[in-house]
Scaffold this motif. Structure first.
Motif, PDB file in Angstrom:
ATOM      1  N   ASP A 241     -15.879 -91.562   3.624  1.00  0.00           N
ATOM      2  CA  ASP A 241     -15.540 -91.918   2.369  1.00  0.00           C
ATOM      3  C   ASP A 241     -13.860 -92.400   2.371  1.00  0.00           C
ATOM      4  N   ALA A 242     -13.261 -91.714   2.963  1.00  0.00           N
ATOM      5  CA  ALA A 242     -12.024 -92.090   2.845  1.00  0.00           C
ATOM      6  C   ALA A 242     -11.412 -93.319   3.470  1.00  0.00           C
ATOM      7  N   LEU A 243     -12.374 -93.623   4.828  1.00  0.00           N
ATOM      8  CA  LEU A 243     -12.213 -94.969   5.384  1.00  0.00           C
ATOM      9  C   LEU A 243     -12.600 -96.156   4.504  1.00  0.00           C
ATOM     10  N   GLY A 244     -13.727 -95.798   3.604  1.00  0.00           N
ATOM     11  CA  GLY A 244     -14.391 -96.724   2.859  1.00  0.00           C
ATOM     12  C   GLY A 244     -13.327 -97.145   1.766  1.00  0.00           C
ATOM     13  N   LYS A 245     -12.772 -96.035   1.092  1.00  0.00           N
ATOM     14  CA  LYS A 245     -11.728 -96.271  -0.059  1.00  0.00           C
ATOM     15  C   LYS A 245     -10.423 -97.302   0.668  1.00  0.00           C
ATOM     16  N   MET A 246     -10.178 -96.970   1.659  1.00  0.00           N
ATOM     17  CA  MET A 246      -9.011 -97.375   2.314  1.00  0.00           C
ATOM     18  C   MET A 246      -9.380 -98.867   2.674  1.00  0.00           C
ATOM     19  N   LEU A 247     -10.347 -99.067   3.319  1.00  0.00           N
ATOM     20  CA  LEU A 247     -10.768-100.306   3.738  1.00  0.00           C
ATOM     21  C   LEU A 247     -10.867-101.259   2.370  1.00  0.00           C
ATOM     22  N   ARG A 248     -11.403-100.866   1.323  1.00  0.00           N
ATOM     23  CA  ARG A 248     -11.395-101.638  -0.010  1.00  0.00           C
ATOM     24  C   ARG A 248     -10.058-102.062  -0.530  1.00  0.00           C
TER      25      ARG A 248
ATOM     26  N   LEU B 148     -21.905 -99.749  18.523  1.00  0.00           N
ATOM     27  CA  LEU B 148     -20.603 -99.752  17.576  1.00  0.00           C
ATOM     28  C   LEU B 148     -19.310-100.570  17.867  1.00  0.00           C
ATOM     29  N   ASP B 149     -18.978-101.185  17.029  1.00  0.00           N
ATOM     30  CA  ASP B 149     -17.403-101.891  17.099  1.00  0.00           C
ATOM     31  C   ASP B 149     -16.475-100.781  17.346  1.00  0.00           C
ATOM     32  N   PHE B 150     -16.473 -99.613  16.365  1.00  0.00           N
ATOM     33  CA  PHE B 150     -15.760 -98.698  16.314  1.00  0.00           C
ATOM     34  C   PHE B 150     -16.684 -97.452  15.925  1.00  0.00           C
ATOM     35  N   TYR B 151     -16.239 -96.295  16.723  1.00  0.00           N
ATOM     36  CA  TYR B 151     -16.854 -95.102  16.645  1.00  0.00           C
ATOM     37  C   TYR B 151     -15.774 -93.987  16.463  1.00  0.00           C
ATOM     38  N   PHE B 152     -16.189 -93.385  15.377  1.00  0.00           N
ATOM     39  CA  PHE B 152     -15.219 -92.081  14.961  1.00  0.00           C
ATOM     40  C   PHE B 152     -15.803 -91.023  15.390  1.00  0.00           C
ATOM     41  N   ALA B 153     -15.234 -90.341  16.459  1.00  0.00           N
ATOM     42  CA  ALA B 153     -15.574 -89.273  17.456  1.00  0.00           C
ATOM     43  C   ALA B 153     -15.350 -87.839  16.485  1.00  0.00           C
ATOM     44  N   GLY B 154     -16.189 -87.481  15.412  1.00  0.00           N
ATOM     45  CA  GLY B 154     -16.179 -86.365  14.722  1.00  0.00           C
ATOM     46  C   GLY B 154     -16.122 -84.985  15.371  1.00  0.00           C
TER      47      GLY B 154
ATOM     48  N   PHE C  54     -12.356 -93.871  17.868  1.00  0.00           N
ATOM     49  CA  PHE C  54     -11.152 -93.021  17.133  1.00  0.00           C
ATOM     50  C   PHE C  54     -11.383 -91.553  17.648  1.00  0.00           C
ATOM     51  N   THR C  55     -10.280 -90.856  18.381  1.00  0.00           N
ATOM     52  CA  THR C  55     -10.311 -89.516  18.963  1.00  0.00           C
ATOM     53  C   THR C  55      -9.364 -88.832  17.813  1.00  0.00           C
ATOM     54  N   ILE C  56      -9.525 -87.324  17.915  1.00  0.00           N
ATOM     55  CA  ILE C  56      -9.025 -86.551  16.732  1.00  0.00           C
ATOM     56  C   ILE C  56      -8.176 -85.602  17.114  1.00  0.00           C
ATOM     57  N   THR C  57      -8.396 -85.152  18.504  1.00  0.00           N
ATOM     58  CA  THR C  57      -7.390 -83.886  19.045  1.00  0.00           C
ATOM     59  C   THR C  57      -7.284 -84.379  20.373  1.00  0.00           C
ATOM     60  N   GLY C  58      -6.349 -83.829  21.146  1.00  0.00           N
ATOM     61  CA  GLY C  58      -5.643 -84.223  22.461  1.00  0.00           C
ATOM     62  C   GLY C  58      -6.809 -83.660  23.306  1.00  0.00           C
ATOM     63  N   PRO C  59      -7.276 -82.447  23.088  1.00  0.00           N
ATOM     64  CA  PRO C  59      -8.295 -81.841  24.147  1.00  0.00           C
ATOM     65  C   PRO C  59      -9.441 -82.642  24.084  1.00  0.00           C
ATOM     66  N   GLN C  60      -9.938 -82.933  22.755  1.00  0.00           N
ATOM     67  CA  GLN C  60     -11.205 -83.918  22.802  1.00  0.00           C
ATOM     68  C   GLN C  60     -10.794 -85.262  23.470  1.00  0.00           C
TER      69      GLN C  60
ATOM     70  N   ARG D  75      -5.706 -94.693   6.680  1.00  0.00           N
ATOM     71  CA  ARG D  75      -5.017 -95.699   6.548  1.00  0.00           C
ATOM     72  C   ARG D  75      -4.830 -96.435   8.048  1.00  0.00           C
ATOM     73  N   SER D  76      -4.616 -95.701   8.952  1.00  0.00           N
ATOM     74  CA  SER D  76      -4.598 -96.088  10.421  1.00  0.00           C
ATOM     75  C   SER D  76      -5.756 -96.915  11.015  1.00  0.00           C
ATOM     76  N   GLU D  77      -6.870 -96.054  10.596  1.00  0.00           N
ATOM     77  CA  GLU D  77      -8.232 -96.882  11.017  1.00  0.00           C
ATOM     78  C   GLU D  77      -8.375 -97.969  10.233  1.00  0.00           C
ATOM     79  N   ALA D  78      -8.148 -98.126   8.871  1.00  0.00           N
ATOM     80  CA  ALA D  78      -8.426 -99.320   8.219  1.00  0.00           C
ATOM     81  C   ALA D  78      -7.580-100.583   8.544  1.00  0.00           C
ATOM     82  N   LYS D  79      -6.437-100.442   9.172  1.00  0.00           N
ATOM     83  CA  LYS D  79      -5.451-100.955   9.709  1.00  0.00           C
ATOM     84  C   LYS D  79      -5.969-101.749  11.035  1.00  0.00           C
ATOM     85  N   LEU D  80      -6.642-101.089  11.894  1.00  0.00           N
ATOM     86  CA  LEU D  80      -7.030-101.392  13.053  1.00  0.00           C
ATOM     87  C   LEU D  80      -8.309-102.241  12.859  1.00  0.00           C
ATOM     88  N   ILE D  81      -8.911-101.882  12.053  1.00  0.00           N
ATOM     89  CA  ILE D  81     -10.349-102.389  11.816  1.00  0.00           C
ATOM     90  C   ILE D  81      -9.967-103.660  11.066  1.00  0.00           C
TER      91      ILE D  81
END
Length: 401
Positions: free
Chosen positions: A22-29, A104-110, A154-160, A381-387
């Protein structure tokens, strides 16, 4: 007009990954409007359990498997196969996914690296149909792009990220992009914390000397709600706790909440001590009213709720496997329970925290004021910019990377 599909297996309003989507959808818009890029945003999923579509969404498309495909792993494989067909037909300019699938063009690794999880904890499970299928889907994400792999991850932590690079060495490092944590704008508003705390505690008729514990979870078992109930029940038996309440916020079904209510009774907790609120939109208000967050999760790649608690000045007792524990440690605003989970040491840790609770709370409040800033916590914001940058530089074919 550019057409982007945000892809997820199961969409509902209050899950962790769903909040990221949802956050990405809002920021892309928002960003597409600022850049003057006409954009159509489609929510593409197997299941939609939200009562209304999010405001950013122009269209909902359901990819529902045939009735005879019952198991989750076979449904996931079917869904991934359909994405390959959709990609080939070029129905969208970009596919941005939040589950392990191909094409996928972009994968968010949750989630954390599944291969690492199976090798460390459950080698047998990796040989069963469910394990084999989900491992194959993860392998597909990190395979070469011209073989169905994701263009950017898109990764979200260093260990991941380190685990992904270790177990999938053929994946080019420049396909992996580390993202900062995500935090909603309301958590940067500091001036109304005392008012929100008073409102939340008044809602549940709490006296000043009543301890309020809170846990926020969509998947009760995964996030360890049963562990929290056992900890509080044992602490009550030992006489560590007298006046307290435990708020459990979230849950995806009445069945799950009813099961936990029965477990609470077995743990020696009564209905006045445990409240299952269901999903709530005023999570920050509830957090401000709490004295301590419990999060003894069995699996947690990040733990966005830990950041939300810190931003609200609330100390945290979490399991040691949570990805965002580093923020709790940096703030000196909590304690960690080792895996495998053991009840007696967990209660001992809780008792130690309670004896120093004012200091932990002060540390959380100080960290929130000094370190939790909008400039850092802007993942969407960072994800939306890259996309959106892909539409300006036209690198939509990632197959050479």
């Amino acid at each position: 007009m550019k057409n982007i599909a945000l892809v997820i297996f199961d969409y509902f309003e209050y899950g962790g990954v769903q909040k990221d989507l949802d956050a990405l959808g809002k920021m892309l818009r928002l960003r597409s409007g600022e850049r003057g890029v006409p954009l159509k945003l489609t929510l593409l999923c197997m299941h939609n359990r939200a009562e209304t579509l999010p405001a950013w969404c122009d269209e909902l498309q359901l990819l529902a498997p045939p009735w005879y495909i019952i198991s989750n792993h076979r449904r996931a494989k079917w869904f991934s196969d359909q994405l390959a067909r959709i990609k080939k037909e070029k129905r969208f300019d970009l596919l941005v996914g939040f589950n392990r699938t191909g094409s996928l063009d972009f994968y968010f690794a949750g989630d954390d690296c599944l291969k690492e999880k199976y090798l460390k904890r459950s080698k047998l499970a990796s040989l069963l149909p469910r394990g084999r299928t989900f491992l194959a889907l993860e392998k597909l994400v990190f395979s070469p792009v011209n073989s169905g792999g994701a263009g950017k991850i898109f990764t979200i932590t260093g260990p991941q990220q380190e685990a992904f690079m270790r177990y999938y060495p053929r994946c080019s490092p420049d396909r992996l992009i580390m993202m900062p944590p995500l935090l909603a704008d309301e958590y940067f508003e500091r001036g109304n914390t005392a008012q929100l705390r008073a409102e939340a505690r008044a809602e549940f008729a709490l006296s000043d000397d009543t301890l309020l514990f809170i846990q926020i979870a969509a998947a009760f078992h995964t996030k360890g709600v049963d562990r929290s109930l056992a900890i509080l029940g044992e602490a009550k038996k030992r006489g560590i706790l007298q006046k307290f309440k435990f708020l459990v916020v979230g849950g995806t079904s009445d069945k799950a909440r009813n099961e936990m209510k029965l477990l609470a009774v077995k743990c020696g907790l009564n209905e006045n001590e445990v409240i299952f609120t269901g999903p709530r939109q005023d999570v920050r208000r509830l957090l401000c009213g709490a004295d301590l967050m419990l999060h003894p999760a069995r699996a947690e790649a990040t733990g966005g709720v830990l950041i939300e608690a810190l931003a609200s000045g609330v100390p945290v007792l979490s399991s040691s496997i949570c990805g965002y524990n580093s923020f709790i440690r940096e703030a000196n605003a909590g304690a960690f329970l080792p895996e495998p989970f053991e009840l007696s040491p967990a209660v001992d840790t809780l008792q130690k925290m309670l004896t120093n609770l004012p200091a932990f709370r002060k540390n959380a409040e100080t960290y929130a004021g000094n370190s939790i800033t909008p400039e850092f916590f802007q993942r969407a914001r960072s994800e939306a910019k890259l996309i959106l940058d892909t539409f300006e530089t036209s690198p939509l074919d990632f197959s050479k990377e």
